[in-house]
Design an enzyme around this catalytic site. Structure first.
Site, PDB file in Angstrom:
ATOM      1  N   ASP A  13       0.810  -0.901   0.299  1.00  0.00           N
ATOM      2  CA  ASP A  13       0.027   0.117  -0.241  1.00  0.00           C
ATOM      3  C   ASP A  13       0.573   1.683  -0.144  1.00  0.00           C
ATOM      4  O   ASP A  13       0.434   2.165   0.531  1.00  0.00           O
ATOM      5  CB  ASP A  13      -1.238  -0.217   1.262  1.00  0.00           C
ATOM      6  CG  ASP A  13      -1.257  -1.144   1.464  1.00  0.00           C
ATOM      7  OD1 ASP A  13      -2.949  -1.580   0.176  1.00  0.00           O
ATOM      8  OD2 ASP A  13      -1.712  -1.478   2.586  1.00  0.00           O
ATOM      9  N   HIS A  41      -4.855  -0.863  -5.816  1.00  0.00           N
ATOM     10  CA  HIS A  41      -3.973  -0.026  -6.564  1.00  0.00           C
ATOM     11  C   HIS A  41      -4.858   1.231  -7.403  1.00  0.00           C
ATOM     12  O   HIS A  41      -5.575   0.919  -7.562  1.00  0.00           O
ATOM     13  CB  HIS A  41      -3.201  -0.691  -7.657  1.00  0.00           C
ATOM     14  CG  HIS A  41      -1.668  -1.515  -7.432  1.00  0.00           C
ATOM     15  ND1 HIS A  41      -1.079  -2.016  -8.278  1.00  0.00           N
ATOM     16  CD2 HIS A  41      -1.438  -1.888  -6.085  1.00  0.00           C
ATOM     17  CE1 HIS A  41      -0.343  -3.126  -7.900  1.00  0.00           C
ATOM     18  NE2 HIS A  41      -0.221  -2.774  -6.883  1.00  0.00           N
TER      19      HIS A  41
HETATM   20  P1  GDP Z   1      -0.161   0.484  -3.969  1.00  0.00           P
HETATM   21  O1  GDP Z   1      -0.910  -1.209  -3.151  1.00  0.00           O
HETATM   22  O2  GDP Z   1       1.026   0.506  -3.459  1.00  0.00           O
HETATM   23  O3  GDP Z   1      -0.125   0.801  -4.904  1.00  0.00           O
HETATM   24  O4  GDP Z   1      -1.340   1.680  -2.979  1.00  0.00           O
HETATM   25  P2  GDP Z   1      -2.831   2.374  -2.430  1.00  0.00           P
HETATM   26  O5  GDP Z   1      -3.090   2.503  -4.139  1.00  0.00           O
HETATM   27  O6  GDP Z   1      -3.407   0.786  -2.019  1.00  0.00           O
HETATM   28  O7  GDP Z   1      -2.567   2.985  -1.753  1.00  0.00           O
HETATM   29  C1  GDP Z   1      -1.501   4.466  -1.495  1.00  0.00           C
HETATM   30  C2  GDP Z   1      -3.273   4.721  -1.135  1.00  0.00           C
HETATM   31  O8  GDP Z   1      -2.660   6.440  -1.122  1.00  0.00           O
HETATM   32  C3  GDP Z   1      -4.297   6.160  -2.201  1.00  0.00           C
HETATM   33  O9  GDP Z   1      -5.200   5.683  -1.947  1.00  0.00           O
HETATM   34  C4  GDP Z   1      -3.193   6.546  -2.921  1.00  0.00           C
HETATM   35  O10 GDP Z   1      -4.354   7.151  -4.008  1.00  0.00           O
HETATM   36  C5  GDP Z   1      -3.143   7.427  -1.725  1.00  0.00           C
HETATM   37  N1  GDP Z   1      -1.301   8.679  -2.473  1.00  0.00           N
HETATM   38  C6  GDP Z   1      -0.558   7.797  -3.212  1.00  0.00           C
HETATM   39  N2  GDP Z   1       0.421   8.409  -3.290  1.00  0.00           N
HETATM   40  C7  GDP Z   1       0.354   9.447  -2.421  1.00  0.00           C
HETATM   41  C8  GDP Z   1       0.783  10.687  -2.005  1.00  0.00           C
HETATM   42  O11 GDP Z   1       1.426  10.968  -2.321  1.00  0.00           O
HETATM   43  N3  GDP Z   1      -0.105  11.511  -1.131  1.00  0.00           N
HETATM   44  C9  GDP Z   1      -1.413  11.118  -0.351  1.00  0.00           C
HETATM   45  N4  GDP Z   1      -2.343  12.086   0.266  1.00  0.00           N
HETATM   46  N5  GDP Z   1      -2.212  10.258  -0.839  1.00  0.00           N
HETATM   47  C10 GDP Z   1      -0.987   9.448  -1.696  1.00  0.00           C
END
Ligand code: GDP
Length: 423
Positions: A13, A41
């Site tokens: 995440d 994601h």
């Molecule tokens: P993944 O599984 O690694 O792709 O991550 P996820 O999508 O499960 O979780 C990442 C969450 O953080 C999502 O809701 C994204 O929209 C959010 N996100 C990603 N980058 C940033 C950031 O730089 N700042 C903030 N505030 N949210 C972010």
């Protein structure tokens, strides 16, 4: 052109979806290499919030080929839902292909996962109950059913016989082969045009030096070999897993981007040394919207675990680091980084055995906080204190920070090169 692996540096995440989406703007192909619809994601793009579980995070870019690699385990019902959601958002899935070698998740796998978690009671592993480990177990036991089997009815029949026998023995009730056959007929009708041998596609892309991104799920702390066993996933999250799970020779991967958050989160059970249960955790959870994309479970939150990040960098060979969600730390007077673990009288600088990890105490370094990063669009816009924080992460992990996330939106990804001065 490069082959880039995008690997989670913590517990998952971390924001890999956003990084892959950004890189895909100038790429030719994205291949998802492991896991199943236990992953989630999130991409915030022009058409709103997109939550992907199986479809590679390059799908928003119409010229990018998206492959579900042989290392993925595919639940067709979950894929259908995702395809419908994409179509509703007017995002084309015409360039999506599924490896004939990818294993299929059947309803009995989910039943086995659920029954096993229930039986574990308080010692449950915290799986997503999506049947992921039972499919990988069947794969290793050589009773699994692959996407390509759907196209070969006689072969499929034999595979279903074996698969249902094994599931029946596990569940202690007869798993009906005819029901499975009917399900496969339905799946074949929808999936057949997408199921291909991805090897010639990948071979040709490598031959013409295409820009390929290998998209992983979860993170090194959940890796089957290098994670906190048994609180791990059933596949290899490391770039080595990307070679096997996507079908790319090891020496072709020249860029490995480790993705971490500016703090640490975990979903599910198992040790997490920097976990907090105070107001700081609540603030991180609230500001970072730390609820699972797949299960909506609240994520456990704490300060940045530098030991776990360095360990991940070492075993994965991170050539660079993407530090996401820096904006979530905006406004804290002081911020902390865990630089070692204490086990009684010993100081540890690497991730120990799970039993030791359960009892270690984090050793923190405190740094001054900063006011605001969320408006930054270049590394020059970041407050000095935020840059100092990133520099410390570089020193600890030994990997240069090449991008910094400061918000959910696409444009809130700041290219950076902090070590040795800003470029
Ligand atoms: P993944 O599984 O690694 O792709 O991550 P996820 O999508 O499960 O979780 C990442 C969450 O953080 C999502 O809701 C994204 O929209 C959010 N996100 C990603 N980058 C940033 C950031 O730089 N700042 C903030 N505030 N949210 C972010």
């Amino acid at each position: 052109m490069t082959v880039t692996a995008v690997v989670g540096g913590h517990w998952g995440d971390e924001g890999k979806g956003k990084v892959v989406d950004a890189l895909a703007a100038t790429a030719d192909m994205v291949i998802r290499y492991n896991g199943g619809n236990n992953a989630g994601h999130t991409i915030v793009g022009d058409r709103g919030v997109l939550r992907l579980h199986l479809v590679p995070s390059g799908i928003c870019h119409p010229n990018v080929d998206c492959l579900i690699g042989p290392g993925v385990v595919l639940n067709p019902l979950a894929l259908f839902e995702e395809l419908e959601a994409l179509e509703a958002m007017d995002i084309s899935t015409a360039r999506l292909r599924i490896s004939s070698r990818a294993h299929l998740v059947f309803p009995f796998h989910i039943e086995i996962d659920e029954a096993t978690e229930e039986a574990r009671g308080r010692r449950a592993h915290g799986t997503t109950r999506r049947g992921i480990w039972p499919v990988y177990a069947d794969k290793a036991a050589r009773v699994g059913i692959r996407a390509g089997d759907l196209l070969e009815p006689a072969f499929l029949r034999q595979r279903l016989d074996e698969g249902s026998r094994s599931a029946s023995a596990f569940l202690g009730r007869a798993v009906d082969g005819n029901t499975l056959t009917a399900l496969c007929t339905e799946w074949e009708a929808r999936l057949a045009p997408m199921i291909v041998d991805t090897h010639p596609i990948v071979r040709d892309a490598l031959g013409r030096d295409a820009a390929i991104i290998l998209e992983g799920h979860l993170g090194v702390m959940r890796d089957l070999d290098w994670g906190l066993y048994p609180y791990v996933t059933s596949s290899t999250c490391l770039p080595g897993g990307a070679c096997a799970g996507a079908g790319v020779p090891a020496q072709r991967i020249t860029r490995v981007i480790g993705v971490v958050k500016a703090y640490t989160t975990a979903v599910g059970a198992g040790p997490m040394p920097t976990e907090l249960r105070n107001g700081v955790a609540a603030t991180l959870r609230d500001r970072g919207q730390e609820y699972g994309t797949s299960t909506n479970r609240p994520r456990r939150c704490g300060w940045f675990d530098g030991v776990a990040a360095r360990f991940s960098a070492e075993v994965s060979g991170f050539t660079e680091l993407a530090v996401m969600k820096l904006d979530v730390l905006d406004g804290f007077e002081r911020v902390k980084i865990c630089v070692a673990y204490r086990d009684g009288g010993r100081l540890l600088d690497t991730v120990p055995h799970t039993a030791v990890m359960e009892r270690v105490e984090p050793v923190y370094e405190e740094l001054p906080g900063w006011d605001r990063t969320s408006d930054a669009r270049s590394v020059h816009d970041l407050p000095d204190e935020a840059r100092a924080f990133l520099e410390r992460i570089e020193e600890i992990t030994g990997a240069p920070v090449s991008m910094v996330g400061v918000g959910r939106e696409r444009e809130a990804l700041v290219p950076s090169r902090v070590v040795g001065g800003v470029t």
